[in-house]
Design a protein around this motif. Structure first.
Motif, PDB file in Angstrom:
ATOM      1  N   LYS A  62     -11.975  -4.583   5.378  1.00  0.00           N
ATOM      2  CA  LYS A  62     -13.314  -3.884   5.657  1.00  0.00           C
ATOM      3  C   LYS A  62     -13.628  -4.020   7.234  1.00  0.00           C
ATOM      4  O   LYS A  62     -13.959  -2.991   7.758  1.00  0.00           O
ATOM      5  N   PRO A  85      -5.233   3.749  -1.708  1.00  0.00           N
ATOM      6  CA  PRO A  85      -5.519   2.430  -1.122  1.00  0.00           C
ATOM      7  C   PRO A  85      -5.447   2.476   0.350  1.00  0.00           C
ATOM      8  O   PRO A  85      -4.413   3.120   1.025  1.00  0.00           O
ATOM      9  N   VAL A  86      -6.384   1.846   1.234  1.00  0.00           N
ATOM     10  CA  VAL A  86      -6.176   1.642   2.636  1.00  0.00           C
ATOM     11  C   VAL A  86      -5.680   0.206   2.901  1.00  0.00           C
ATOM     12  O   VAL A  86      -6.453  -0.709   2.310  1.00  0.00           O
ATOM     13  N   SER A 144       0.833  -1.182  -0.121  1.00  0.00           N
ATOM     14  CA  SER A 144      -0.060   0.167  -0.034  1.00  0.00           C
ATOM     15  C   SER A 144       0.790   1.106   0.203  1.00  0.00           C
ATOM     16  O   SER A 144       0.442   2.198  -0.586  1.00  0.00           O
ATOM     17  N   ASP A 186     -10.935   7.773  -4.080  1.00  0.00           N
ATOM     18  CA  ASP A 186     -10.948   6.225  -4.864  1.00  0.00           C
ATOM     19  C   ASP A 186     -10.206   5.620  -4.242  1.00  0.00           C
ATOM     20  O   ASP A 186      -8.912   5.827  -3.861  1.00  0.00           O
ATOM     21  N   GLU A 187     -10.559   4.322  -3.527  1.00  0.00           N
ATOM     22  CA  GLU A 187      -9.854   3.079  -3.144  1.00  0.00           C
ATOM     23  C   GLU A 187      -8.682   2.632  -4.241  1.00  0.00           C
ATOM     24  O   GLU A 187      -7.384   2.397  -3.302  1.00  0.00           O
ATOM     25  N   GLU A 237     -11.383  -1.773   9.110  1.00  0.00           N
ATOM     26  CA  GLU A 237     -11.697  -0.167   8.697  1.00  0.00           C
ATOM     27  C   GLU A 237     -13.020   0.013   9.615  1.00  0.00           C
ATOM     28  O   GLU A 237     -13.044   1.095  10.243  1.00  0.00           O
TER      29      GLU A 237
END
Length: 250
Positions: A225, A220-221, A121, A215-216, A228
Motif C-alpha cells: 500500500k 492483484p497489484v 502476482s 477487485d484486488e 502504491e
C-alpha cells in the motif's frame, strides 16, 4: 465364504479399506458372526469390483453409494454422462494448470533472481485469465479484451519477463526514492510491454477505465500500500508537470 483377511488377499484391497467401505455403507459383509467377524462371498467380490470401477472413473464414495443403490443400473446412463462432463471440465482445469506451470517455469528459468511477490502476482494473473476476461468484457468492447489477451506463448513469456523486470525496478525506485523523471521512464517501459495500437485503443477507453473498480483478488497489484501511494503521488506530479509544460508552450 471368506474371512476379511482372505477376502483382502484375494482382491488386493486392504482389510482397513474393507472396514472403511463397510462403515460408509458401500460394501457390507454378507455375514457378521456373533463375535463381530466379517465374512464375504463371491457376490461381495462383484460389488467390490463395481466400487473399484467407479473409483477409477472418478466418482466420489457418496456417488458410488448412490450408483450401487440404483435400480438395476437404470439411472446409470445419466450419471455416467454427468461424470463424463465433470471429468472433461476437470481435464480442462488440469490442462490450464499445466500451461500455467510451464509458463511459470519458463519465466523463472530466464531470470537469475525473482521478487516472490511480483512473480506470484504474474502467475496469479495467468491463473485468473478467464475470470479477468469475463469481467473486462462486461465493461469494455469484447474485441478489445480479446486482443489484450490474444498473445502467443513467446509473447506471453516476453511480456511477463518485461513485467517482472519493470515492476522490480519500480520497487527499487521506491526504496531509493528516485527522481520523478527516472520513475517516469520506468512507467514508460511498462507501457511499452503492450503493442502501440493496443495502447491507443486502451487510451480511447481511459474514461471508462478510470471508473472501473478493479477487485484486488482478481487483478492483484504486487506492490505494498505504501508503494502504491508513492506511485500514485509520483504519477500525479508527472501528470501535472506535463500539463504545465503544455500550458507553457501556448
Amino acid at each position: 465364504m471368506y474371512t476379511i483377511g482372505q477376502f483382502a488377499r484375494k482382491t488386493g484391497v486392504t482389510a482397513r479399506t474393507l472396514r472403511f467401505y463397510d462403515q460408509k455403507g458401500l460394501l457390507k459383509p454378507s455375514h457378521l458372526s456373533e463375535s463381530g467377524r466379517r465374512y464375504y462371498t463371491d457376490r461381495d467380490l462383484l460389488t467390490l469390483q463395481n466400487i473399484l470401477v467407479f473409483k477409477h472413473l472418478g466418482y466420489s464414495l457418496e456417488d458410488i453409494r448412490r450408483m450401487l443403490g440404483a435400480d438395476s443400473g437404470r439411472d446409470w446412463g445419466e450419471a455416467l454422462r454427468r461424470q463424463h462432463r465433470e471429468m472433461l471440465e476437470e481435464k480442462r482445469r488440469i490442462e490450464k494448470v499445466l500451461e500455467t506451470l510451464e509458463c511459470a517455469i519458463a519465466l523463472a528459468d530466464r531470470r537469475e533472481s525473482i521478487d516472490p511477490d511480483i512473480f506470484l502476482s504474474v502467475i496469479h494473473n495467468l491463473v485468473k485469465e478467464d475470470e479477468q476476461k469475463a469481467f473486462l468484457k462486461s465493461v469494455l468492447p469484447e474485441d478489445l479484451v480479446d486482443e489484450m489477451y490474444h498473445v502467443s506463448r513467446e509473447d506471453l513469456l516476453r511480456q511477463g519477463g518485461r513485467l517482472l523486470e519493470t515492476l522490480g525496478k519500480l520497487r527499487e525506485a521506491y526504496r531509493s526514492r528516485l527522481p520523478d523523471e527516472e520513475v517516469a521512464r520506468i512507467i514508460e517501459e511498462l507501457a511499452e510491454a503492450l503493442p502501440k495500437h493496443l495502447m491507443d485503443r486502451l487510451a480511447e477507453q481511459a474514461d471508462t477505465l478510470e471508473r472501473i473498480r478493479f477487485d484486488e483478488a482478481l487483478f492483484p497489484v504486487p506492490l505494498t500500500k505504501d508503494e502504491e501511494r508513492w506511485l500514485e503521488e509520483v504519477m500525479q506530479r508527472i501528470s501535472q508537470q506535463q500539463k504545465d509544460a503544455k500550458g507553457g508552450h501556448r
